[in-house]
Design an enzyme around this catalytic site. Sequence first.
Site, PDB file in Angstrom:
ATOM      1  N   TRP A  84       7.698  -8.823   1.664  1.00  0.00           N
ATOM      2  CA  TRP A  84       8.353  -7.279   0.676  1.00  0.00           C
ATOM      3  C   TRP A  84       9.074  -7.858   0.285  1.00  0.00           C
ATOM      4  O   TRP A  84       9.711  -6.532  -0.493  1.00  0.00           O
ATOM      5  CB  TRP A  84       8.736  -6.486   2.196  1.00  0.00           C
ATOM      6  N   ASP A 122       0.568  -3.570  17.011  1.00  0.00           N
ATOM      7  CA  ASP A 122       0.874  -4.013  15.896  1.00  0.00           C
ATOM      8  C   ASP A 122       1.632  -5.556  15.167  1.00  0.00           C
ATOM      9  O   ASP A 122       2.461  -5.781  16.455  1.00  0.00           O
ATOM     10  CB  ASP A 122       2.880  -2.461  15.763  1.00  0.00           C
ATOM     11  N   HIS A 162       3.797   3.387   6.735  1.00  0.00           N
ATOM     12  CA  HIS A 162       3.830   2.255   8.158  1.00  0.00           C
ATOM     13  C   HIS A 162       2.615   2.369   8.801  1.00  0.00           C
ATOM     14  O   HIS A 162       2.231   2.677   8.930  1.00  0.00           O
ATOM     15  CB  HIS A 162       5.204   1.905   9.395  1.00  0.00           C
ATOM     16  N   TYR A 191       7.825  -0.189  -0.809  1.00  0.00           N
ATOM     17  CA  TYR A 191       7.807   0.600   0.254  1.00  0.00           C
ATOM     18  C   TYR A 191       8.317   0.604   1.482  1.00  0.00           C
ATOM     19  O   TYR A 191       8.459   2.138   2.480  1.00  0.00           O
ATOM     20  CB  TYR A 191       6.077   1.209   0.150  1.00  0.00           C
ATOM     21  N   CYS A 215       2.058  -4.247   5.591  1.00  0.00           N
ATOM     22  CA  CYS A 215       1.517  -3.739   7.061  1.00  0.00           C
ATOM     23  C   CYS A 215      -0.031  -3.289   6.687  1.00  0.00           C
ATOM     24  O   CYS A 215      -0.442  -3.322   7.552  1.00  0.00           O
ATOM     25  CB  CYS A 215       2.905  -2.820   7.103  1.00  0.00           C
TER      26      CYS A 215
END
Length: 692
Positions: free
Chosen positions: A236, A353, A330, A525, A272
């Site tokens: 990220w 997740d 997310h 993001y 994600c």
Amino acid sequence: MSEIQGIDWQTTSNRQAHHTSKFYSKEPIMRRGQLFSITLTLQRSLSPRGSVTFTASTGPYPSESAKTKAVFPLSNRISGTGWGAQLLSTKDNVLSISILSPANAPIGRYTLTIQISSQGRDSTVKLGTFILLFNPWLQADDVFMGNHAEREEYVQEDAGIIFAGSANRISMIGWNYGQFEDGILNICLSILDNSLNYRRDPAMDVANRSDPKYVGRVLSAMINGNDDNGVVSGNWSGNYTGGQHPRNWNGSVEILKEWQRSGFRPVRYGQCWVFAGTLNTVLRSFGIPSRVITNFNSAHDTDRNLSVDVYYDPIGQPLDKGSDSVWNFHVWNEAWFVRTDLGPSFNGWQVLDATPQERSQGVFQCGPASVIAIREGNVDWDFDMPFIFGEVNADRITWIYDASTGTMKKSSSDSSTVGKYISTKAVGSNSRIDVTEKYKYPEGSSQERQVFEKALRKLKPSASFGPMSARSFAREERKPSLSGKFKITGLLAVGKDVNLTLLLQNLTSDSKSVTVNMTAWTIVYNGTLVHEVWKDSFTLSLDPKEEKQHPVKIPYALYERYLKADNMIRTTAVCQVTDEPEVVVERDVILDNPTLILEVLNEAKVQKPAKVQMLFSNPLDEPVKDCVLMVEGSGLLLGNLKIDVPALRPKERSRVHFEILPTRSGTKQLLANFSCNKFPAIKAMLAVDVAK
């Protein structure tokens, strides 16, 4: 000598009956708990007193006690629900046989052997291998899904939509799951064989593969590359050299193939939705119904206190302080199965997740957590409930930190911005379904208050409750004397100046003088700050109850070098009235990419090449170069296409032709990603109706 001349796995009829005919692979693929047929041709007919015994086994250390091996006789009828074999008919030396597996058998690749004892001779022959999957069509299976349309969507659909963007601007990303593509099921099975659990204790791991809870949790750890030879490496930072930009992927197929090709080294890079799209492929390929969920304003609460702290300095700079954050969106998964460990009222959708955010039991894995249990605030249950509860429910607390004095002041506390518009693709169409009410009671309702306090009590038993708890404390705070918000004026597009207006209103009946410090940063993001691109300060006076507008213009020249593929700019205004707490106004702005247009130029038919055209216009006053078009779509082309597109002069229009070769009829999804030096990831998707 072998007693067996040949075996016919009756692949076509078995796959029809077992709903596995969509898999491109030619091997026998069955679902557990359901009969399948084979035909055996013997060298000579079986003597009346001869006996036939089968052995089905899976994993490197098959054992009957672990239920990874079963020995069962060929009989005239199958009794019970375990493994069994029934002789349907004999004609000369040809035997037609039905075999049943238990509805709770471990999934995976099995070896089938036969032992024939006839006239005092024993011979054992390996008949071959078959794959056994979960069976959502069967009531006795933990993953049973009764609704036909939902099962078609959540098990059989190989393309989909993932929602992204921000709460005030929801966008769609097309994704090719491709769970039936050639070789994908085998790669998915090798994911299990690369897991830490398998490496620690293969026999036990294989035995546990009967349980979708277990399989789901292992996959949530294995799709990220953090602790194991997982599939995707997360990044990220805004800098993606040395790998593929996370936004350039069109689906999971290329990722899974690259992981296998590299000798199981994590593929670079994902964010994600890439983790969630890939996990969705693996769950569906195994027969676990699954879907992709997007949560807007998703809290990442690192210290389990159900509040997320966000920091600014007095002149409006956002600060990278503390480890909490709020992501613009997310993405995670829900898988459908029963929760024997929690009780029947918590069956159904379970959160998994695979994005590596926090460790769970020492490993980056998350779930399964029952969605119903999340709504009820049962944060003390398995698995990872506090973290997921926080993602959709945490309070967002804004602090002003003054480094020169080392002081910290609470600016505001907001209990309703986190966990908005929780979204998933509708069954049978690309529209968005809002599932927020499955995760929490309506914002501000008494049930929602009660659940939050119940969760907080479970997480912080020592904390005192009553009138001073976090949420009621927010109401005790001094009411701010002004309110503000950013309004968008004009089009938001990459290559254009960003025009906003800051609206400030005096809420009191006294005149106020306000000092305003504004900044704009490009961000990723998840809130990672990339670079400051603009700042401004001014002072204005407001009469009682007066509202004033202040125009804001952020030129393209200032942001172009620092804008990431997220196309996000965070604008902040810290408004100060002497001797009063600062008021922080912020807005994340998302800029639109130019459009990429796809069209099919002739009728699409199975096994007939069809021409597709891509149109793109360079909107900038400067050339764009290093242009690459990547195209994929399950059932439309095998593998993916990579096309180098010539550089474009300012305002020039590009037209690229390419061919697809459909292999399946029905509506298929074609996905394209166009990248160049000025636009790292422009997406397009097209539904193609393929005739038989």
